[in-house]
Every structure is written in structure tokens, then in C-alpha cells.
Write an enzyme that holds these catalytic residues in place. Structure first.
Site, PDB file in Angstrom:
ATOM      1  N   GLU A 189      15.016 -14.686   0.534  1.00  0.00           N
ATOM      2  CA  GLU A 189      15.353 -15.781   1.448  1.00  0.00           C
ATOM      3  C   GLU A 189      14.522 -17.029   1.160  1.00  0.00           C
ATOM      4  O   GLU A 189      14.919 -18.146   1.507  1.00  0.00           O
ATOM      5  CB  GLU A 189      15.110 -15.353   2.897  1.00  0.00           C
ATOM      6  CG  GLU A 189      16.016 -14.227   3.395  1.00  0.00           C
ATOM      7  CD  GLU A 189      15.582 -13.726   4.769  1.00  0.00           C
ATOM      8  OE1 GLU A 189      14.683 -14.367   5.380  1.00  0.00           O
ATOM      9  OE2 GLU A 189      16.107 -12.687   5.217  1.00  0.00           O
ATOM     10  N   ASP A 248       0.836  -1.193   0.000  1.00  0.00           N
ATOM     11  CA  ASP A 248       0.000   0.000   0.000  1.00  0.00           C
ATOM     12  C   ASP A 248       0.874   1.248   0.000  1.00  0.00           C
ATOM     13  O   ASP A 248       1.852   1.340   0.752  1.00  0.00           O
ATOM     14  CB  ASP A 248      -0.890  -0.040   1.251  1.00  0.00           C
ATOM     15  CG  ASP A 248      -1.888   1.077   1.294  1.00  0.00           C
ATOM     16  OD1 ASP A 248      -2.684   1.202   0.352  1.00  0.00           O
ATOM     17  OD2 ASP A 248      -1.886   1.828   2.295  1.00  0.00           O
TER      18      ASP A 248
END
Length: 573
Positions: free
Chosen positions: A271, A217
Site C-alpha cells: 500500500e 521475529d
């Protein structure tokens, strides 16, 4: 002929480069328990609809605990589910079942601000000026006599000042805190390392639960110019014009801090890149111009994709859309990212209504939006009457154009049904904070958030087993429900199903490139994609379809042999 190139290389790890993502506004999608509010169990129960539609992923707007002062974008707890929607067990089940259906799941990240009911903000209010608790937010002393004036002249995006004064422990007026949006949405201070660490942990919390990515957002807003300069005044409101995102603006696109935040998030997502689930991704929500500023967000090592709002903002005309598409593809190609096309969302008037107006959007020239259209607000268009038959015809053509372009696409819930904006909601049901903050002059975004119809002849139209929907549905939506459209081969819903099925099986569609075919008709957009695919969109008088071409999908009447006004067609050539 001129060629526009996006990045052609695609693999399973790059699913997001071609994905069609369906946006779910959870309050308004499906209500399983009949309390009038959509919930996660309702989404689980309706996954078959999404599979039959043919999308690749779903994006769920904020599902977190929230007082709903701004439709859930005021988050009180980033690691839980709003009790109206369910609980974490429901979220886990939804993610699992979506994956079993071959659908990926994206959720919202709201990093610029939280709710004033977030525990950390409650602690900041109880703490003294200069305390570590207050340093997590933007608390500042006021200016003027006894510090009674706000620290800056900035105007909040929902109206009024961006600064709210609080009471000290002795109940005397004290410092102000910053809120770019509603007063109940205090801004995080991203200069504080504890804030950055907290959001790293939030990302991992949801990645570990199986989400495939985040929609960020207002992805251009977290960093602020700490010198807090005043802005030029808006002569109508008397506040500084905060919405102007000029290069160097103190509230938007502040570098290098913003880039550092994005790259840090990308490191967290990476990751998980080698996991069995595959790439975890981000899509940025940022209204920035020119497009070259926007695509810096998707440079290598930064975010994966960013909404293409020029496409959403463009008027319905061949020239304007040609300019938007050409510039967008060129800019994205330069950084090796796919374009991400969007026609509608929970913040904008629905496509069928917008395209039925006398003015349909902003005109884009070769170098960007026309000067006289810059800064135009959505309420500008409310002055025009709506021709819904015209709007839906154009919306059908716009869907085929969007789904044929290189890159990824987003579909807002209900647009596959051709739903219109509910422009006559009574004042007593309005919940968008814009309504109050504007002094009841701007209705806001509730008209595109009305619960969608599934079946039946009267409200709640299968939205729930009973109950009154949290926003009232118009009676004429009975003919637009999923059930009403399913068996009609010419329905809006079946146009989407047909187009999405073709997109899935056609190797020319998704990520890749396009070649414009320039011809004698200036009111035609025509482009080819290899192998053997052509998209034609007609903004003018009817034209004959090319001889020998096979019609794959037609937004109008394929048997006519013509492409009518405001129609689009996909051809095998």
C-alpha cells in the site's frame, strides 16, 4: 569455472536487495541519560558513527513497552516506546534524523507472542473459558486427572513445558495457555481474525510514522496445528521435541495458514510502495532447513528477504562455506529474491569468539548440514577455550567474505569493533530467561548483549555519561572502543569502514551474481564479480596474490604480496 546467479536487476525501489543493515540492540547501544540502559536519544546522538561506518539502514530490536522478561521480545504495547528508551516523540525524531542522514529504519515485529502484561492477555485471564477474550490466545483444558496435565507434551524453547496453568475466578486451577518461549510470553491465536486485523493496524501505525520495514521475529511460528498432536519425546528432558522443525511439525512452518499471513502483510506494505519514501519491506527470521523451505518465504508476493542462517551456522572452512553459498544463491535465484547474509545477532555468540574455538560451527555438505551436526545447540561450543587472536583474524576475513557476496548483509552492533563474547558474566547479573528455565545450566544470550564501548579507559567506556551499564563490560574492551580504533588504520573498525566504502562505490558489489574460480588450492575460496572484482579467502597455508591485481581491501597485511592463513582480500582484476 562455475557460475552462481542471483537476480541482477536493481533500482532505487529495490534498495533492500543490496542494503547493509546494522542491528541495534537498544539497551546496549548508547545511553544518553546515564541510567545504565541504552535509549533512543543515545542512538540519535550516535548516528554519525553509522554514517561514517557506511551502512545503508539500521534495524532496531524491540523498543516497545515490556517487562523485559525476554529482552523486549515480550511486548506489552505494540504502539508505544519503552519508557527506559524514550517516547514516541523520540522515535519520530530518530526516524526523521536517520532519513536525513540517508539511513533507512527497520524495527522488530513480534507476532507469535506478546507479554503476559499485554492488556488483551490480562482481559483473557479475567474472562471465563470459551470467552472471546480467551480465543485470542491458545487457552485449552488440561488432560488427565482433573485436567491437571498439560494439553500436549511440547517443550518450550527456553525450557520446561509450553503450557502454563491459570487460576479460575474461584481461585481453583483452570485452563492452560500456550507459550512457545517464556511463561511470560503467551502465544497469539492467529486463527482468530481479530489478531490478524490487529497486526495489520500495527504495521500501518509504524509505516505511517515513517519506518521502512520490519524484521519479523520467528516468522515461521505464528500458525499452529489446531489438533495439538503430541511430539516424539526428548529422552533427556521428558518433553516432546518442539525444536525439531520437520516438515509437517505442528508448531513451525504450518501451511497454508502461515503463507496467508505473510501475503497479507505484503499487501499492507505494498500500500506504501508508491509513496515518496519508497518500498516498505520485511526480513524474515526463520531457522529452517533445507534452504529450499526457507526461500518459499520470499516467493513473489510474499516477504522480501529472509536471514540466511546457514551462513551464520557454518563452520569456518572452505568446503562448508562454498556449499552454503552455492546452495543459497541457487535457491534464491529460483524465486527471484536476493540472499541476505548474516554472521551474528543478539541471539548468537559473537563472531570473534565463535571463530576462535576448536569447533567453529556446523559442517555443511552439498545437500545441507552434516547429519551429525543437526540440532546442535550453541552451548555445545562453550566447552572449548577461545583463541581471541585467531578468532578476530578469522572474523576480519569473514566480514570481507560476507560483504562481497551477492545480496544484502546484516552487521550486529559491536562486530565492527571485533568485540568478543563475554563468557564470564557472573550469575547474579544474568537476565536471559534461558538461565532460569534451564535450571541454571545454560547461561543464555547475555554475553553478546553487553553494552558496547565508545571511548575511555574504564567502564562505562562512553556508553553513557555516567552510571553502571545494565550488564558489566570487560576491562580489556578499552582497546576495542570506537575512539581507540578510529585512528588505527589497521583496526577492525577501519577494516569495516574501508570495506563498506568500497562496497558503496564498486558497481560489482551488492545484488548481482558471482562466478566461482576453481583452482588447485582446496583451502581457497575464490570468486569473481563483474566488472573486474575478485574475492579470495584463504583457509590454508599462505599463497601469493595474483600478479597484476590491485588490492582494494585486505584483512591482513597488503604489502606482503601474500594472502595469509585465515585472511581475505578484495582485488581489482
Amino acid at each position: 569455472m562455475t557460475q552462481q546467479t542471483a537476480t541482477p536487476d536493481q533500482s532505487a525501489a529495490d534498495w533492500w536487495r543490496s542494503a547493509v543493515v546494522y542491528q541495534i540492540y537498544p539497551r546496549s547501544f548508547a545511553d544518553a541519560n546515564g541510567d545504565g540502559t541504552g535509549d533512543l536519544r543515545g542512538i540519535i546522538d550516535r548516528l554519525d558513527h553509522l554514517v561514517e561506518l557506511g551502512i545503508d539502514a539500521l534495524w532496531i530490536s524491540p523498543w516497545y513497552p515490556s517487562p523485559l522478561a525476554d529482552g523486549g521480545y515480550d511486548v506489552a504495547d505494540y504502539r508505544d516506546i519503552h519508557p527506559d528508551f524514550g517516547d514516541l516523540a523520540d522515535a519520530d525524531e530518530l526516524i526523521t534524523k536517520a532519513h536525513q542522514h540517508g539511513l533507512r529504519v527497520l524495527i522488530d515485529l513480534v507476532p507469535n507472542h506478546c507479554s503476559d502484561e499485554h492488556p488483551w492477555f490480562a482481559e483473557a485471564l479475567a474472562a471465563e473459558p470459551g470467552s472471546p477474550e480467551r480465543e485470542l490466545f491458545w487457552f485449552r483444558d488440561g488432560r488427565g486427572d482433573a485436567g491437571s496435565e498439560p494439553p500436549t507434551n511440547w517443550e518450550a524453547l527456553f525450557g520446561g513445558s509450553t503450557w502454563q496453568r491459570v487460576l479460575d475466578s474461584d481461585n481453583h486451577p483452570g485452563q492452560f495457555y500456550l507459550h512457545l518461549f517464556d511463561v511470560k510470553q503467551p502465544d497469539w491465536n492467529w486463527d482468530n481474525p481479530k489478531v490478524a486485523d490487529e497486526f495489520d493496524d500495527i504495521l500501518r501505525f509504524w509505516f505511517d510514522r515513517g519506518v521502512d520495514g520490519f524484521r519479523i521475529d520467528v516468522a515461521d511460528s505464528m500458525a499452529k496445528d489446531g489438533s495439538l498432536p503430541d511430539l516424539p519425546l526428548n529422552k533427556h528432558t521428558g518433553f516432546g521435541i518442539s525444536k525439531d522443525k520437520f516438515p509437517g511439525a505442528p508448531l513451525w512452518d504450518v501451511h497454508p495458514q502461515l503463507e496467508q499471513i505473510h501475503r497479507r502483510w505484503r499487501g499492507v506494505a505494498d500500500e506504501y510502495a508508491d509513496s515518496e519514501q519508497g518500498a516498505r519491506v520485511f526480513v524474515s527470521e526463520a531457522y529452517l532447513e533445507p534452504v529450499e523451505r526457507l526461500v518459499s518465504y520470499v516467493e513473489p508476493g510474499r516477504l522480501h528477504s529472509t536471514f540466511n542462517f546457514d551462513h551464520l551456522l557454518s563452520e569456518w572452512s572452505a568446503e562448508s562455506l562454498h556449499n552454503v553459498i552455492t546452495r543459497s544463491l541457487r535457491a534464491h535465484q529460483q524465486v527471484g529474491a536476493p540472499a541476505t547474509w548474516v554472521l551474528s545477532n543478539h541471539d548468537t555468540p559473537r563472531v570473534a569468539t565463535r571463530y576462535g574455538k576448536a569447533e567453529t560451527g556446523s559442517r555443511f555438505e552439498r545437500d545441507g548440514v552434516a547429519p551429525e551436526h543437526r540440532g546442535r545447540e550453541w552451548q555445545h561450543y562453550t566447552q572449548f577455550e577461545t583463541d581471541l587472536a585467531l578468532g578476530r583474524r578469522r572474523a576480519r576475513a569473514a566480514a570481507l567474505l560476507e560483504l562481497a557476496l551477492p545480496g544484502g548483509c546484516y552487521v550486529y552492533q559491536g562486530d565492527e569493533l571485533g568485540l568478543d563474547e563475554v563468557e564470564d558474566l557472573p550469575a547474579e547479573v544474568l537476565q536471559d530467561p534461558t538461565w532460569e528455565r534451564s535450571g541454571h545450566t545454560v547461561k543464555g544470550r547475555d554475553g553478546c548483549r553487553v553494552p558496547i564501548p565508545w571511548s575511555g579507559s574504564q567502564s562505562p567506556f562512553g556508553f553513557g555519561p555516567s552510571g553502571t551499564p545494565w550488564l558489566p563490560q570487560p576491562a580489556h574492551w578499552s582497546s576495542l572502543s570506537v575512539a581507540a580504533q578510529t585512528d588505527d588504520p589497521g583496526s577492525h573498525l577501519n577494516l569495516y569502514r574501508t570495506a563498506l566504502a568500497e562496497r558503496r562505490r564498486n558497481p560489482a558489489l551488492g545484488d548481482g551474481d558471482l562466478t566461482w574460480r576453481e583452482g588447485e588450492h582446496t583451502d581457497l575460496l575464490v570468486f569473481d564479480r563483474e566488472p573486474g572484482f575478485r574475492c579470495m579467502v584463504n583457509f590454508g597455508a599462505p599463497v601469493a596474490l595474483p600478479e597484476g591485481a590491485e588490492v582494494l581491501v585486505h584483512s591482513g597485511e597488503a604489502a606482503s604480496g601474500k594472502l595469509g592463513t585465515d585472511e581475505a582480500v578484495w582485488l581489482k582484476v
